[in-house]
Enzyme design. Structure first.
Site, short mmCIF file in Angstrom:
data_model
loop_
_atom_site.label_atom_id
_atom_site.label_comp_id
_atom_site.label_asym_id
_atom_site.label_seq_id
_atom_site.Cartn_x
_atom_site.Cartn_y
_atom_site.Cartn_z
N ASP A 27 -8.52 -41.97 -19.55
CA ASP A 27 -9.49 -43.07 -19.39
C ASP A 27 -9.38 -44.04 -20.56
O ASP A 27 -8.64 -43.79 -21.51
CB ASP A 27 -10.92 -42.52 -19.26
CG ASP A 27 -11.18 -41.34 -20.20
OD1 ASP A 27 -10.46 -41.20 -21.19
OD2 ASP A 27 -12.12 -40.56 -19.93
N HIS A 78 -19.74 -34.39 -16.90
CA HIS A 78 -18.69 -35.34 -16.51
C HIS A 78 -17.30 -34.84 -16.86
O HIS A 78 -17.13 -34.00 -17.75
CB HIS A 78 -18.96 -36.75 -17.06
CG HIS A 78 -18.75 -36.93 -18.53
ND1 HIS A 78 -19.58 -37.69 -19.31
CD2 HIS A 78 -17.80 -36.46 -19.37
CE1 HIS A 78 -19.14 -37.68 -20.55
NE2 HIS A 78 -18.07 -36.94 -20.62
N ASP A 119 -23.22 -33.72 -19.67
CA ASP A 119 -23.83 -33.95 -18.35
C ASP A 119 -22.90 -33.52 -17.22
O ASP A 119 -23.13 -33.83 -16.06
CB ASP A 119 -24.21 -35.43 -18.18
CG ASP A 119 -23.03 -36.38 -18.24
OD1 ASP A 119 -21.88 -35.90 -18.44
OD2 ASP A 119 -23.22 -37.60 -18.05
#
Ligand code: PGA
Length: 260
Positions: free
Chosen positions: A67, A138, A136
């Site tokens: 990313d 991800h 979380d």
């Protein structure tokens, strides 16, 4: 999925480095690289071995990052291109033109995802994909609610992730809101997924990913759909796993020829 509960983050780094080196020694490896704090000890171990003359040659290796932030000035030290060069690929002697990430230039954003997918396919796909997990749940920057079939695209970070990542910037206000990230479907195309999880802050997310239902609400649970996943975790990260004694038994009884 193979879960390997280890005694320490150092053991996670050593075994993580073994997996990467095995792929490189097999020849022409395409490595998928994660950023964040978790893989850093593994990267340092790879560099330590390389510098000591114990590591493989990285001559034929190609790398793809997961990313990238959108909106940082080119060459910003916290961009993932700059980070991965500094933390791993430069020290291993892998030239910049063999390391690719999604391209965050504003003019090309609408097609950046599709172009990155094409580059991954043209390289023959990723052999070993290193992954961390967000608090979380991800995976890469696929936040809760991300499609389990998603491909590389623009996403918006949650406040929780921006807060988590503020430590790399001066303040949360400097953390970009937008990113380009491989999708969960992209990640599933890699041949071997290597998830590293260390520290108590990851315990709940790791338990949900490994033992919870497959759900877009916990993006990392998509790993349950992949045929070759290795999870390396330390003591604090494994505390939420109800089957951790079984994972240890399985690993202890693993035939050496199987490898990871
Ligand atoms: P961390 O991040 O390794 O810095 O904890 C993991 C992630 O956000 O995927």
């Amino acid at each position: 999925m193979e879960v390997v509960p280890l005694a320490s983050a150092d053991e996670v780094a050593a075994l993580g480095a073994d997996v990467v080196e095995a792929a490189v020694r097999a020849g022409g490896a395409v490595l998928g690289l994660a950023t964040g704090s978790t893989p850093l000890p593994t990267y340092r171990e790879l560099i330590r071995r390389y510098d000591a003359g114990l590591g493989p040659s990285y001559d034929g290796v190609r790398c793809f990052t997961l990313d990238e932030y959108v909106g940082l000035p080119a060459g910003h030290p916290e961009s993932y291109r700059a980070t991965i060069a500094r933390e791993l690929t430069d020290p291993l002697g892998i030239p910049a033109d063999r390391v690719q990430g999604p391209s965050p230039e504003l003019a090309g954003l609408p097609t950046a995802g599709a172009r990155y997918e094409e580059a991954l396919v043209a390289a023959g796909g990723v052999d070993v994909q290193i992954l961390g997990i967000g608090s979380d749940g991800h995976l890469a920057f696929n936040e809760p609610g991300s499609s389990l079939a998603s491909l590389t695209r623009l996403k918006t970070l949650t406040e929780e992730t921006r807060r988590d990542n503020a430590r790399f910037f001066g303040s949360i206000d400097e953390v970009p809101r937008h990113v380009l990230t491989q999708g969960l479907g992209t990640i599933l195309r890699a041949r071997h997924l290597l998830l590293l999880a260390t520290g108590a802050a990851k315990a709940a997310a790791l338990a949900a990913a490994v033992e919870g239902p497959v759900s877009a609400s916990c993006p990392a649970s998509v790993l349950q759909l992949h045929p070759h996943v290795t999870v390396l975790c330390d003591g604090p990260a494994e505390t939420g796993l109800t089957r951790r004694d079984h994972y240890r038994e399985v690993y202890d009884a693993k035939p050496a020829w199987q490898g990871l």
